[in-house]
Design a protein around this motif. Structure first.
Motif, PDB file in Angstrom:
ATOM      1  N   LEU A  18       0.664  -1.018   0.057  1.00 44.33           N
ATOM      2  CA  LEU A  18       0.015   0.201   0.167  1.00 44.33           C
ATOM      3  C   LEU A  18       0.457   1.531  -0.041  1.00 44.33           C
ATOM      4  N   SER A  19       2.393   1.389   0.465  1.00 43.55           N
ATOM      5  CA  SER A  19       2.576   2.444   1.471  1.00 43.55           C
ATOM      6  C   SER A  19       3.292   2.867  -0.418  1.00 43.55           C
ATOM      7  N   SER A  20       4.245   1.970  -0.793  1.00 43.37           N
ATOM      8  CA  SER A  20       4.504   1.955  -2.221  1.00 43.37           C
ATOM      9  C   SER A  20       3.651   2.385  -3.384  1.00 43.37           C
ATOM     10  N   ALA A  24       3.745   5.987  -5.086  1.00 40.48           N
ATOM     11  CA  ALA A  24       4.135   6.217  -6.808  1.00 40.48           C
ATOM     12  C   ALA A  24       2.281   7.064  -7.212  1.00 40.48           C
ATOM     13  N   VAL A  25       1.429   7.530  -6.314  1.00 37.75           N
ATOM     14  CA  VAL A  25       0.939   8.325  -6.797  1.00 37.75           C
ATOM     15  C   VAL A  25       0.729   9.172  -5.865  1.00 37.75           C
ATOM     16  N   ARG A  60       7.405   4.073 -14.862  1.00 37.81           N
ATOM     17  CA  ARG A  60       8.535   5.477 -14.063  1.00 37.81           C
ATOM     18  C   ARG A  60       7.940   5.215 -12.962  1.00 37.81           C
ATOM     19  N   TYR A  61       7.177   5.310 -12.219  1.00 39.54           N
ATOM     20  CA  TYR A  61       6.796   5.976 -11.033  1.00 39.54           C
ATOM     21  C   TYR A  61       6.666   4.011 -10.129  1.00 39.54           C
ATOM     22  N   MET A  62       6.236   3.272 -10.845  1.00 41.45           N
ATOM     23  CA  MET A  62       6.694   1.856 -10.210  1.00 41.45           C
ATOM     24  C   MET A  62       7.291   0.867 -10.949  1.00 41.45           C
ATOM     25  N   GLN A  63       7.922  -0.151 -10.845  1.00 43.02           N
ATOM     26  CA  GLN A  63       8.138  -1.324 -11.399  1.00 43.02           C
ATOM     27  C   GLN A  63       6.844  -2.652 -12.518  1.00 43.02           C
ATOM     28  N   SER A  68      -0.972  -8.235  -4.484  1.00 44.15           N
ATOM     29  CA  SER A  68      -1.699  -7.927  -4.406  1.00 44.15           C
ATOM     30  C   SER A  68      -2.267  -8.332  -5.589  1.00 44.15           C
ATOM     31  N   SER A  69      -2.406  -6.842  -6.316  1.00 39.90           N
ATOM     32  CA  SER A  69      -3.934  -5.856  -7.082  1.00 39.90           C
ATOM     33  C   SER A  69      -3.592  -7.262  -7.704  1.00 39.90           C
ATOM     34  N   PHE A  70      -5.661  -6.594  -9.028  1.00 43.56           N
ATOM     35  CA  PHE A  70      -5.718  -7.631  -9.938  1.00 43.56           C
ATOM     36  C   PHE A  70      -4.891  -8.319 -11.146  1.00 43.56           C
ATOM     37  N   GLU A  71      -4.275  -6.234 -11.359  1.00 39.94           N
ATOM     38  CA  GLU A  71      -3.275  -6.949 -12.476  1.00 39.94           C
ATOM     39  C   GLU A  71      -2.550  -7.816 -12.708  1.00 39.94           C
ATOM     40  N   ASN A  72      -2.241  -8.336 -11.053  1.00 40.97           N
ATOM     41  CA  ASN A  72      -1.506  -8.950 -11.105  1.00 40.97           C
ATOM     42  C   ASN A  72      -0.973 -10.391 -10.367  1.00 40.97           C
ATOM     43  N   GLY A  73      -2.712 -10.497 -10.852  1.00 38.63           N
ATOM     44  CA  GLY A  73      -3.063 -11.839 -10.066  1.00 38.63           C
ATOM     45  C   GLY A  73      -3.394 -11.395  -8.791  1.00 38.63           C
ATOM     46  N   GLY A  74      -3.344 -10.941  -8.207  1.00 35.47           N
ATOM     47  CA  GLY A  74      -4.371 -10.324  -6.541  1.00 35.47           C
ATOM     48  C   GLY A  74      -5.658 -10.964  -6.391  1.00 35.47           C
ATOM     49  N   ALA A  75      -6.313 -10.552  -5.108  1.00 35.13           N
ATOM     50  CA  ALA A  75      -7.444 -10.612  -4.906  1.00 35.13           C
ATOM     51  C   ALA A  75      -7.828  -9.198  -4.877  1.00 35.13           C
ATOM     52  N   TYR A  76      -6.943  -8.338  -5.296  1.00 30.66           N
ATOM     53  CA  TYR A  76      -7.295  -6.879  -4.930  1.00 30.66           C
ATOM     54  C   TYR A  76      -7.215  -6.065  -6.137  1.00 30.66           C
ATOM     55  N   GLN A  77      -8.490  -5.027  -5.990  1.00 29.69           N
ATOM     56  CA  GLN A  77      -8.278  -3.602  -6.953  1.00 29.69           C
ATOM     57  C   GLN A  77      -7.786  -2.604  -5.840  1.00 29.69           C
ATOM     58  N   TYR A  78      -6.521  -1.945  -6.818  1.00 34.00           N
ATOM     59  CA  TYR A  78      -6.359  -0.394  -5.881  1.00 34.00           C
ATOM     60  C   TYR A  78      -7.495   0.501  -5.982  1.00 34.00           C
TER      61      TYR A  78
END
Length: 219
Positions: A18-20, A24-25, A60-63, A68-78
């Motif tokens: 969450l902090s990372s 970035a945001v 630029r802001y994250m690799q 845990s994100s949906f975009e990376n196969g996780g169970a959460y939407q940020y």
């Protein structure tokens, strides 16, 4: 950030993740004067309205998006809450989203076939109990609270036919657990977003009644 009674599986988006994303945001906003969010429909519920677009943050802001994100196969939407001021990063449990979307499809089909919604009693301004018998459900459908163990949350329908989750139980527990200075008329859902990493998806506004307990506020 994670109270003892919160479900263990909801601790997947660790503080570091969450902090990372928050960092970035914040940097993206500072550099571009806008937030890295996806375009959504105007009537999207407030806590789903500002979904983070990781495509704008990478590389630029994250690799890469957090695990845990949906975009990376996780169970959460940020998502972002309070976009005008704090722009805080929170998450939504995707399992809850899938359950609500499934029920919404059933309700939409019923309305399409009958020209009226499967409703029972009014429970608040523009809010009604769902008549699950008309939908051929075996009993009333509920969802598990993303905040507290062994807590089931009722499902409601608004006057537009949209499914909403009743978070009264969670809010009441949080009001007793955390210091606050809410007054009648305030939207007290902030008690959840201020103290948990989970955003109350598909919720309606709540305020305090004369007994300082949660009550529905017009959406």
């Amino acid at each position: 950030m994670f109270p003892q009674d919160e479900k263990a599986e909801n601790q997947v988006p660790y503080d570091t993740q969450l902090s990372s994303v928050q960092q970035a945001v914040n940097q993206f906003r500072e550099d571009n004067s806008v937030l890295p969010i996806k375009t959504t429909e105007q009537d999207t519920p407030i806590y789903q309205k500002y979904t983070i677009d990781f495509g704008q943050l990478i590389p630029r802001y994250m690799q890469q998006p957090p695990g845990s994100s949906f975009e990376n196969g996780g169970a959460y939407q940020y998502v972002i809450v309070d976009p005008e001021e704090k722009a805080e990063v929170k998450v939504i449990d995707l399992s809850i989203m899938r359950e609500i979307q499934e029920l919404q499809r059933a309700i939409n089909m019923y309305i399409g076939s009958n020209d009226y919604a499967p409703i029972k009693e009014s429970v608040g301004p523009g809010l009604f109990e769902i008549d699950f018998d008309r939908l051929d459900y075996n009993g009333e459908k509920v969802v598990e609270s993303p905040y507290h163990n062994d807590t089931s949350l009722p499902l409601l329908i608004n006057e537009r036919g949209d499914v909403r989750i009743d978070y009264s139980i969670d809010i009441n527990i949080a009001l007793q657990e955390f210091n606050n200075d809410f007054e009648q008329g305030d939207d007290i859902r902030d008690i959840l977003t201020d103290n948990y990493p989970i955003a109350p998806a598909f919720s309606v506004p709540y305020t305090l009644d004369e007994n300082e307990e949660p009550t529905f506020k017009e959406e």
